[in-house]
Motif scaffolding. Structure first.
Motif, short mmCIF file in Angstrom:
data_model
loop_
_atom_site.label_atom_id
_atom_site.label_comp_id
_atom_site.label_asym_id
_atom_site.label_seq_id
_atom_site.Cartn_x
_atom_site.Cartn_y
_atom_site.Cartn_z
N LEU A 53 0.84 -1.20 0.00
CA LEU A 53 0.00 0.00 0.00
C LEU A 53 0.87 1.25 0.00
N LEU A 54 2.04 1.15 0.63
CA LEU A 54 2.97 2.28 0.62
C LEU A 54 3.45 2.55 -0.79
N ALA A 71 1.27 7.27 -6.38
CA ALA A 71 0.23 8.27 -6.64
C ALA A 71 0.68 9.66 -6.20
N GLY A 72 1.35 9.73 -5.05
CA GLY A 72 1.79 11.02 -4.53
C GLY A 72 2.81 11.71 -5.43
N ILE A 73 3.59 10.92 -6.16
CA ILE A 73 4.59 11.50 -7.06
C ILE A 73 3.99 11.87 -8.40
N ILE A 74 3.11 11.02 -8.92
CA ILE A 74 2.63 11.23 -10.29
C ILE A 74 1.48 12.23 -10.38
N ILE A 75 0.61 12.28 -9.36
CA ILE A 75 -0.57 13.15 -9.45
C ILE A 75 -0.21 14.63 -9.63
N PRO A 76 0.76 15.18 -8.90
CA PRO A 76 1.09 16.60 -9.11
C PRO A 76 1.59 16.93 -10.51
N HIS A 77 1.99 15.90 -11.29
CA HIS A 77 2.55 16.14 -12.62
C HIS A 77 1.59 15.74 -13.75
N LEU A 78 0.33 15.49 -13.41
CA LEU A 78 -0.62 15.05 -14.43
C LEU A 78 -0.80 16.09 -15.53
N ASN A 79 -0.88 17.35 -15.15
CA ASN A 79 -1.06 18.40 -16.17
C ASN A 79 0.11 18.43 -17.14
N ARG A 122 10.98 13.57 -17.73
CA ARG A 122 12.28 13.32 -17.12
C ARG A 122 12.18 13.34 -15.59
N THR A 123 11.47 14.34 -15.08
CA THR A 123 11.31 14.46 -13.63
C THR A 123 10.62 13.23 -13.06
N LEU A 124 9.54 12.83 -13.69
CA LEU A 124 8.80 11.67 -13.23
C LEU A 124 9.64 10.39 -13.30
N PHE A 125 10.38 10.23 -14.37
CA PHE A 125 11.20 9.04 -14.52
C PHE A 125 12.24 8.95 -13.41
N SER A 126 12.90 10.08 -13.13
CA SER A 126 13.95 10.08 -12.10
C SER A 126 13.38 9.81 -10.71
N ARG A 127 12.11 10.16 -10.50
CA ARG A 127 11.50 9.96 -9.19
C ARG A 127 10.84 8.59 -9.06
#
Length: 239
Positions: free
Chosen positions: A200-201, A207-215, A226-231
């Motif tokens: 669950l973690l 979700a916590g990483i990807i949701i802010p970058h949906l736009n 690139r930011t999402l991939f690195s995170r």
């Protein structure tokens, strides 16, 4: 952070947290260690520390530590359980018990690891509070967390993986707040290795990483990808 800087900034609070973690546990152990027949009017078993060691699922984790899920070895123990039952006891905690067992033996290795994990759980709780801006309240809240809820005090005073699991969860969010992505992945992997709810973690972090970058993803910007991939890459350590 350098070691000398750590001791300069945190030595006093770490010492306090160390005492807050160890002293309540020792106080719980003492009546059993001295085999007191009564404590506060409560009749106690006369098995000494064996009463503490055999509590909760501790003996089952020792079985896993000794057998590493080998079916033949599992069947040699006297517990009336099928070997498949032990699959519910994840390997993180047993592997640590097995690693320390040459020094202390399996039962006391389990207790020492639980005690160390309890200290680390309180410490990451303290650091996380400071990280989110509660510097003034961090010490008091950590002292409260050292004894409450009561179930937490009990499970960290017997052989159990819960303190290690909570350490991993708190550490993952502490490193997340510091944008240390590989440390997030390693802490998350430890959580999943320790208990099944750790998955669950993984979902929460993902979700916590990807949701802010949906736009940004919707317009397919290279920098967002690139930011999402690195995170997200370090999170692959978890599943």
């Amino acid at each position: 952070m350098k070691i000398d800087q750590f001791f300069k900034n945190y030595a006093r609070d770490f010492s306090l947290i160390l005492l807050a973690s160890i002293v309540p546990t020792i106080l719980i152990w003492l009546p059993f260690f001295f085999q007191l027949p009564l404590f506060w009017g409560i009749q106690l078993p006369q098995e000494g520390m064996a009463t503490i060691i055999k509590n909760f699922d501790g003996p089952y984790y020792i079985v896993v530590a000794k057998s590493l899920y080998n079916q033949e070895i599992l069947n040699s123990f006297q517990f009336p359980l099928q070997g498949t039952y032990y699959a519910a006891h994840f390997p993180g905690f047993p592997l640590l018990i097995r690693a320390v067992s040459p020094l202390l033996g399996y039962p006391w290795s389990m207790m020492v690891i639980t005690l160390i994990s309890s200290v680390s759980a309180l410490w990451f709780f303290y650091l996380l509070l400071r990280q989110i801006g509660l510097e003034k309240q961090a010490r008091v809240l950590t002292l409260i967390f050292s004894i409450l809820p009561a179930r937490w005090l009990i499970v960290r005073s017997v052989g159990s993986p819960e303190p290690l699991f909570i350490t991993a969860i708190l550490a993952s969010y502490y490193f997340l707040a510091r944008s240390n992505w590989w440390a997030v992945g390693l802490a998350g992997a430890l959580a999943i290795l320790t208990k099944s709810p750790g998955v669950l973690l993984f979902a929460a972090l993902f979700a916590g990483i990807i949701i802010p970058h949906l736009n940004g993803l919707m317009i397919h910007t290279v920098s967002t990808v690139r930011t999402l991939f690195s995170r997200l890459l370090p999170l692959i350590l978890m599943p």
